[in-house]
Design an enzyme around this catalytic site. Sequence first.
Site, PDB file in Angstrom:
ATOM      1  CE1 TYR A 145      -3.689   2.529   0.713  1.00  0.00           C
ATOM      2  CE2 TYR A 145      -2.313   3.289   2.522  1.00  0.00           C
ATOM      3  CZ  TYR A 145      -3.403   3.457   1.695  1.00  0.00           C
ATOM      4  OH  TYR A 145      -4.205   4.560   1.830  1.00  0.00           O
ATOM      5  CG  ASP A 240       5.737   3.578   0.673  1.00  0.00           C
ATOM      6  OD1 ASP A 240       6.094   4.201   1.693  1.00  0.00           O
ATOM      7  OD2 ASP A 240       4.543   3.428   0.338  1.00  0.00           O
ATOM      8  CE  LYS A 268       2.039   5.458   8.283  1.00  0.00           C
ATOM      9  NZ  LYS A 268       0.651   5.422   8.677  1.00  0.00           N
TER      10      LYS A 268
END
Length: 430
Positions: A145, A240, A268
């Site tokens: 994702y 990623d 994050k």
Amino acid sequence: MVDRDLSHKLFKTAKEVIPGGVNSPVRAFKSVDGEPFFVKRARGSHIWDVDGNELIDYVGTWGPAILGHAPSVVIDAVTQAAKEGVSFGIPNLHEIEIARMIRDMVPSVEKVRMVNSGTEATMTAIRLARGFTGRDKIIKFDGCYHGHVDSLLVAAGSGALTLGKPDSAGVPADLATLTITLPFNRPEALTETFEREGENIAAIIVEPVPANAGLVFPKEGYLEFLREITKKHGALLIFDEVMTGFRVAPGGVQEKFGVTPDLTALGKVIGGGLPVGAFGGRADIMDYLAPDGPVYQAGTLSGNPLAMAAGIAQLKEMERQNGWERLESIGQAFEDGVRDALKQVGRDLTFHRIGSMFCLFFREGEIENVDDVKKCDFEAFGKFFWAALDRGVYFAPSQYEAGFISLSHAAEDVEKSAEVTLEALKVALA
Ligand code: HOZ
């Protein structure tokens, strides 16, 4: 029976004005057949819901809370920054400081641009890869994702997978044809694809340790293989590391595994809990961005002073506390507790951990990619989730999500979590 009456009422009200009652789908607790609780406050490793229930938290706002919730260093930095102005839309000093820190920590990064979310970071990394190579197609892996970018919402993980909609409606079929999805950890699939149409492929984008389909590890040599095959065919390799960056090591998976991509998407932890993403990499590629290059990207709030100050403070505190080493030992203690609980219930469920990230799969046997994760016992997972929550431990509400440990998880938290894990396993596996 745990009282969540107020949360229930609030969720009903929320659904009247917010689609599904939530601002991000996994939060709706659909895959565990329930409703979310509303949080009142969070501090350290604990959160309190609006009904007064106290929980040990292993979601950590889905990764950013590496020091724990509301660390004083971050609050002080944000407060101080806010006094100088909350947004400028013009260069500020924090931007240079955080860019230098990222460059010094992340092996692939020579230059970096700050954005507002991981989704923005991957979206722009893809555009940049296409602009730089002059090619249109990208390869992603089933179950990985990369945020809700149109061309990446194909065979996607996280909430998309949780809700059984890995290919989103609203993504034009023509666009989806530019995304090739392959199984993770299967080099032969890649070799075949590159042999067939290598000259059209701009980039491979990959979570080097996929953390949106549980937590999956690359097989030995797999990341090296991705590096070699992209180089051979003139395609870029994009990691990623929105979830793993600054988490599994200061420089993320690329530091830990010694494989350097061309571009990296980050987020994050880097924002200290404020909305931040970043992407960086080789200077010659990054210089393809506007204003110097032809690939456009922009943002009013990019490099926002509060967000930059929060990220800088969080990273400095991690370094000051020797955070990554400490997280490894807290993680090990947590893992020992889980493995002991599994032994006591006589089940050999698969447990994966890398530093402070983990996943307990309700399945025995090897997990190599999302196809294996799909074979988990989701009903047992749901029972486990609620049994743990009712006993004061909050794990991610989906088998497809990873758990996060913070520096605030004290020995008592870890001990209590082991006891609760044992009790919840007994309920789930009865
Ligand atoms: N996509 C996030 C988990 N991998 C969830 C974000 C959220 O719901 O806050």
